[in-house]
Design a protein around this motif. Structure first.
Motif, short mmCIF file in Angstrom:
data_model
loop_
_atom_site.label_atom_id
_atom_site.label_comp_id
_atom_site.label_asym_id
_atom_site.label_seq_id
_atom_site.Cartn_x
_atom_site.Cartn_y
_atom_site.Cartn_z
N GLN A 60 -6.87 -16.12 22.88
CA GLN A 60 -5.48 -16.48 23.13
C GLN A 60 -4.53 -15.46 22.52
O GLN A 60 -3.53 -15.09 23.12
N GLY A 61 -4.87 -14.99 21.31
CA GLY A 61 -4.06 -13.96 20.68
C GLY A 61 -4.07 -12.67 21.48
O GLY A 61 -3.04 -11.99 21.60
N MET A 62 -5.25 -12.33 22.03
CA MET A 62 -5.35 -11.13 22.85
C MET A 62 -4.46 -11.23 24.08
O MET A 62 -3.70 -10.31 24.41
N LEU A 63 -4.53 -12.39 24.78
CA LEU A 63 -3.74 -12.57 26.00
C LEU A 63 -2.24 -12.56 25.69
O LEU A 63 -1.44 -12.00 26.45
N ALA A 64 -1.87 -13.15 24.57
CA ALA A 64 -0.45 -13.17 24.19
C ALA A 64 0.06 -11.77 23.91
O ALA A 64 1.20 -11.42 24.25
N ALA A 65 -0.77 -10.93 23.28
CA ALA A 65 -0.35 -9.55 22.98
C ALA A 65 -0.28 -8.71 24.24
O ALA A 65 0.58 -7.82 24.36
N LEU A 66 -1.17 -8.98 25.21
CA LEU A 66 -1.19 -8.18 26.44
C LEU A 66 -0.09 -8.58 27.42
O LEU A 66 0.33 -7.76 28.25
N ALA A 67 0.38 -9.82 27.35
CA ALA A 67 1.32 -10.32 28.36
C ALA A 67 2.57 -9.45 28.52
O ALA A 67 2.90 -9.05 29.65
N PRO A 68 3.29 -9.11 27.43
CA PRO A 68 4.49 -8.27 27.63
C PRO A 68 4.14 -6.87 28.13
O PRO A 68 4.92 -6.26 28.87
N VAL A 69 2.98 -6.36 27.71
CA VAL A 69 2.57 -5.03 28.17
C VAL A 69 2.35 -5.04 29.67
O VAL A 69 2.82 -4.16 30.41
N GLU A 70 1.64 -6.05 30.16
CA GLU A 70 1.35 -6.12 31.59
C GLU A 70 2.61 -6.42 32.40
O GLU A 70 2.76 -5.97 33.54
N LEU A 71 3.55 -7.15 31.80
CA LEU A 71 4.82 -7.39 32.47
C LEU A 71 5.59 -6.09 32.63
O LEU A 71 6.12 -5.78 33.70
N ASN A 72 5.63 -5.29 31.58
CA ASN A 72 6.31 -4.00 31.66
C ASN A 72 5.62 -3.06 32.63
O ASN A 72 6.27 -2.25 33.31
N ALA A 73 4.29 -3.18 32.72
CA ALA A 73 3.54 -2.28 33.59
C ALA A 73 3.87 -2.49 35.06
O ALA A 73 3.67 -1.60 35.89
N THR A 74 4.39 -3.66 35.42
CA THR A 74 4.73 -3.90 36.82
C THR A 74 5.89 -3.04 37.28
O THR A 74 6.07 -2.81 38.48
N THR A 75 6.71 -2.56 36.35
CA THR A 75 7.83 -1.69 36.71
C THR A 75 7.54 -0.22 36.40
O THR A 75 8.41 0.62 36.56
N ARG A 76 6.32 0.06 35.96
CA ARG A 76 5.95 1.43 35.59
C ARG A 76 4.89 1.93 36.55
O ARG A 76 4.05 1.16 37.00
N HIS A 77 4.89 3.18 36.87
CA HIS A 77 3.97 3.70 37.88
C HIS A 77 3.12 4.85 37.36
O HIS A 77 2.23 5.31 38.05
N ASP A 78 3.44 5.37 36.19
CA ASP A 78 2.68 6.50 35.66
C ASP A 78 1.25 6.10 35.31
O ASP A 78 1.00 5.01 34.81
N ILE A 79 0.33 7.01 35.55
CA ILE A 79 -1.01 6.84 35.01
C ILE A 79 -0.97 7.10 33.51
O ILE A 79 -1.63 6.43 32.73
N LEU A 80 -0.16 8.08 33.14
CA LEU A 80 -0.02 8.42 31.72
C LEU A 80 1.41 8.15 31.27
O LEU A 80 2.36 8.27 32.04
N THR A 81 1.57 7.82 29.98
CA THR A 81 2.91 7.67 29.43
C THR A 81 3.60 9.02 29.36
O THR A 81 2.96 10.08 29.41
N ALA A 82 4.91 8.96 29.20
CA ALA A 82 5.72 10.17 29.34
C ALA A 82 5.34 11.26 28.35
O ALA A 82 5.11 12.40 28.72
N ARG A 83 5.27 10.94 27.08
CA ARG A 83 5.07 11.98 26.08
C ARG A 83 3.70 11.96 25.45
O ARG A 83 3.17 13.00 25.06
N TRP A 84 3.11 10.79 25.37
CA TRP A 84 1.94 10.66 24.50
C TRP A 84 0.61 10.82 25.23
O TRP A 84 -0.44 10.79 24.59
N GLY A 85 0.64 10.97 26.56
CA GLY A 85 -0.61 11.16 27.28
C GLY A 85 -1.54 9.98 27.17
O GLY A 85 -2.76 10.12 27.13
N LEU A 86 -0.97 8.77 27.15
CA LEU A 86 -1.76 7.55 27.02
C LEU A 86 -1.86 6.85 28.36
O LEU A 86 -0.86 6.71 29.07
N ASN A 87 -3.05 6.37 28.69
CA ASN A 87 -3.24 5.54 29.87
C ASN A 87 -3.23 4.09 29.39
O ASN A 87 -4.24 3.58 28.91
N LEU A 88 -2.06 3.45 29.49
CA LEU A 88 -1.94 2.10 28.95
C LEU A 88 -2.80 1.10 29.72
O LEU A 88 -3.26 0.10 29.16
N GLY A 89 -3.06 1.38 31.01
CA GLY A 89 -3.96 0.52 31.77
C GLY A 89 -5.37 0.57 31.21
O GLY A 89 -6.02 -0.47 31.03
#
Length: 623
Positions: free
Chosen positions: A578-607
C-alpha cells in the motif's frame, strides 16, 4: 574574457598603487572606438554597495589614452612610458588595424616587461580573432604561445554593456555577478525615468514604455527611448540576470521588454526585436508550466519571422531570426508531446543554421548555431526515441563544430563551456548504450575543460554547477559497476559542496537541485547494493522525506517524481504494498502529461524506475 571576469591579484611588480587603472593601447585608426571605451570606463560609477568594497571607490582611477599621434621615432614617448609604468592594467583594442600598428606591439611588450602577463586585458573591436590580435599578445612573458581572451565588443558579441561591466569588475576588483545585478537594477530605474517617470519595479517600466509609445508628442523620441529600453532588457539585462542566477526577475523583464515595442513599427529590425521579445515571454510561460500560453507566444513570433524571411530569403539576420522561431516551435511541440512535430521543426532549424554557415563559413556565430542544431537533434533522439547511438552521432557533430571555433578561440570561456557540455552528453550516450569505460573517458575530458574554466575564474557558478554534475555522473557510473562505497563517497562529497554553494548564492536555483539529487542518488545507490551493506531502511526513509518538490517548476517536479519512485522501491522492499502504491500514484499521474523517455537533465527513465519498484514488490510476494 573569463579570466578577467573576476578580480585577480596583480603579478609581482605590477603597479598595485598605480596612478592609472589602465592604459588603453590602440591603433589611431581605431581612435573613435578607443575614445568611447575611455569615456565609458572613466564615466562609470560603481553601485553604492560595491563602491565601498572596490579598490577604487565610486569611480575607477583615471584611464590613460594617448590622444596624440606618435612621432616616427622608434622609441615610445616619455609620457607614454611613464603612463604604462603607472598603469595597473593594459587594455589592448584588438582589430586588423592594431595588428598593423608597431606602437601597439611595443606598448604590450613594455607593459609585459614591467608588470607581467596577467594584467593585460584584450578588447575585440573588429574582425575575427585570428586577424585582430596583435602578434605581441600571442606570446607570454616566458615565450610560450597563448591565445588571448577578449571582451567582445563586436555587434555579434555579448552586448556592449555587459562587456563594459566585465572590464569594470576587473579594474575595480569586484565580483562580476554582483556588479551585473546591481547595475541592472540601476539601469532599469534610469531608463524608466527617461521613458516618462519614476517607477518602483519592472512591471511599471513596461507600462511606462507603452505610454511613451502611444504619446503623440515627441512620438519619435519616445519610440527610440522605448526601443533602447527593450533592447537592453532582452540583451544585457537578461544575460546579466541569468549570469547572476536571478531567474526570479526574468519574467518581469520580458514583459517590460515586450511592452517596449509598437505593433505599428514594421521595419525589419523592429519586427525581429518584437519576435525576440515574444520568444522570451514564451520561454517564461513554459518555465511557469503554462505551455498553452508559451505556444501562443511562439506561434506569433514564428508568423512574424516567417513573413520577413519570405521577403528576404538570403538575408542572414532574417534567416537567424526565423531559425530561433523554428527552435521554439520545436521546443514547445516537444513539451506538448508531439514528437513528430518537434523533430520536423528542429530539422528546419538545422537547415537554416546550415544555410547561415554556407553564406559565411568563417562566422563563429553561425557555426555555433549549427552546433546548437545538432545538439537539439541529439537531445531529441536520446530523450524521445531512446536511441543513444544515434544521439551520440549528433552530439559528436556539435562537438566538431565547436572544435572548429576553438581553433582560434581555444581559451574562450563560452567555447570551453560548450565543449564540456558536449563531452557530458556523449558520456551519457555511452553510459546508456552500455559502455561505462568509454563514458568515463568522456567524463574525464569534460572534467579537464571545466577545471580550466575554474582555474581562470574560481567563482564561475555555472562551471561550478557543471563540475558537480560531472561528479554526480561519475558516481552513477561507479554504482553501475558495483562500486557502491566509492559511489556513495562521491555523492556525499558532492552534496556537501552543493550545499556550500547554495549557502553562498541563495538566489541560484541550480544548487538546491544538485544537493537534492546527490541525496537521492545516494539512496538509489544503496537500494541497488546488496542488503548486507545497506544502511537501515529508516535512515533511507529520513533522507527521502515526503518527496514533495522543494520548489515550483518542471525540473523540481521531476526531482519530486524521482524521490517518489525511490520511496516506492524502499517500501516495496519492506513488503509495504500500500505504501508503494501511494508513493507511485503522484508519479504515474504526472507521467500522463510527460512524454520523454528520459528526464530533462538527469538522464533518468522514470518509467523504468517505477517498474523496478513493482519488481521489488513481486519479489517480496515470492518470498
Amino acid at each position: 574574457m573569463a579570466d578577467s571576469a573576476e578580480p585577480r591579484s596583480p603579478p609581482p611588480g605590477a603597479a598595485q598603487g598605480g596612478r592609472f587603472s589602465a592604459f588603453i593601447s590602440y591603433s589611431h585608426r581605431d581612435a573613435a572606438f578607443a575614445r568611447r571605451l575611455h569615456r565609458d570606463l572613466e564615466g562609470y560609477r560603481l553601485p553604492h554597495r560595491l563602491a565601498a568594497r572596490s579598490r577604487s571607490g565610486k569611480r575607477l582611477k583615471p584611464i590613460f589614452r594617448d590622444s596624440d599621434e606618435l612621432s616616427a621615432t622608434y622609441d615610445l614617448t616619455v609620457a607614454v612610458r611613464e603612463a604604462i609604468d603607472q598603469a595597473e592594467h593594459l587594455i589592448v583594442v584588438c582589430s586588423p588595424n592594431a595588428v598593423q600598428s608597431p606602437w601597439v606591439g611595443r606598448e604590450i611588450e613594455l607593459f609585459r616587461a614591467l608588470h607581467g602577463d596577467s594584467a593585460i586585458l584584450a578588447v575585440l573591436a573588429e574582425g575575427e580573432p585570428a586577424q585582430a590580435f596583435p602578434q605581441a599578445l600571442r606570446h607570454a612573458l616566458d615565450g610560450h604561445a597563448v591565445e588571448p581572451l577578449a571582451a567582445d565588443f563586436r555587434p555579434e558579441g555579448g552586448g556592449r554593456r555587459l562587456e563594459i561591466l566585465r572590464l569594470v569588475a576587473v579594474l575595480a576588483g569586484v565580483r562580476l555577478d554582483e556588479l551585473v545585478q546591481r547595475d541592472a537594477h540601476r539601469q532599469v530605474r534610469r531608463m524608466a525615468l527617461a521613458a516618462g517617470g519614476a517607477v518602483a519595479g519592472l512591471a511599471v517600466v513596461g507600462a511606462l514604455a507603452v505610454v511613451a509609445l502611444n504619446a503623440r508628442a515627441e512620438a519619435d523620441v519616445q519610440a527610440a527611448r522605448a526601443g533602447h529600453l527593450g533592447d537592453f532588457m532582452l540583451s544585457d539585462l537578461r544575460k546579466g540576470l541569468q549570469a547572476a542566477g536571478r531567474l526570479d526577475l526574468l519574467a518581469q523583464v520580458n514583459k517590460a521588454a515586450l511592452s517596449a515595442y509598437s505593433a505599428k513599427d514594421a521595419t525589419p529590425d523592429a519586427v525581429i526585436r518584437h519576435a525576440k521579445a515574444l520568444q522570451a515571454e514564451g520561454e517564461d510561460d513554459e518555465k511557469r508550466g503554462d505551455v498553452k500560453a508559451a505556444r501562443a507566444r511562439f506561434d506569433e513570433a514564428h508568423g512574424l519571422t516567417a513573413t520577413l524571411l519570405a521577403a528576404g530569403p538570403n538575408d542572414p539576420k532574417r534567416i537567424f531570426a526565423h531559425a530561433q522561431s523554428e527552435y521554439w516551435e520545436g521546443f514547445v511541440a516537444w513539451r506538448e508531446g508531439d514528437g513528430a512535430k518537434a523533430k520536423s521543426a528542429l530539422e528546419r532549424y538545422s537547415s537554416l543554421a546550415a544555410q547561415l554557415v554556407r553564406l559565411d563559413p568563417a562566422n563563429d556565430a553561425w557555426l555555433m548555431e549549427a552546433a546548437y542544431a545538432s545538439n537539439n537533434l541529439g537531445t531529441l533522439a536520446l530523450r524521445q526515441a531512446g536511441d543513444p547511438a544515434r544521439a551520440e552521432g549528433h552530439f559528436r557533430e556539435a562537438l566538431a563544430d565547436i572544435e572548429l571555433i576553438a581553433r582560434h578561440r581555444p581559451r574562450d570561456p563560452d567555447i570551453l563551456s560548450a565543449k564540456a557540455n558536449k563531452f557530458a552528453w556523449i558520456a551519457d550516450c555511452q553510459r546508456l548504450r552500455g559502455a561505462p569505460q568509454e563514458a568515463l573517458v568522456s567524463r574525464e575530458a569534460q572534467r579537464v575543460v571545466l577545471a580550466e574554466l575554474l582555474a581562470k575564474n574560481p567563482r564561475d557558478v555555472e562551471a561550478e554547477a557543471d563540475m558537480l554534475g560531472h561528479d554526480l555522473a561519475v558516481a552513477r557510473i561507479d554504482a553501475s559497476q558495483g562500486q557502491w562505497r566509492r559511489a556513495v563517497s562521491r555523492l556525499r562529497a558532492g552534496r556537501k559542496a552543493a550545499k556550500a554553494l547554495e549557502q553562498a548564492d541563495p538566489d541560484n536555483r541550480n544548487f538546491p537541485k544538485l544537493a537534492r539529487m546527490f541525496e537521492l542518488f545516494e539512496v538509489r545507490t544503496w537500494l541497488e547494493a546488496p542488503p548486507r551493506v545497506r544502511p537501515q531502511a529508516s535512515e533511507l526513509a529520513r533522507t527521502l522525506g515526503d518527496c514533495r518538490p522543494i520548489a515550483t517548476g518542471a525540473s523540481f517536479q521531476e526531482i519530486g517524481d524521482f524521490c517518489g519512485v525511490l520511496l516506492a522501491r524502499l517500501r516495496a522492499q519492506l513488503g509495504d504494498k500500500q505504501g508503494m502504491l501511494a508513493a507511485l500514484a503522484p508519479v504515474e499521474l504526472n507521467a500522463t502529461t510527460r512524454h520523454d523517455i528520459l528526464t530533462a537533465r538527469w538522464g533518468l527513465n522514470l518509467g523504468d524506475e517505477a517498474r523496478l519498484a513493482r519488481i521489488a514488490d513481486n519479489r517480496g510476494k515470492m518470498r
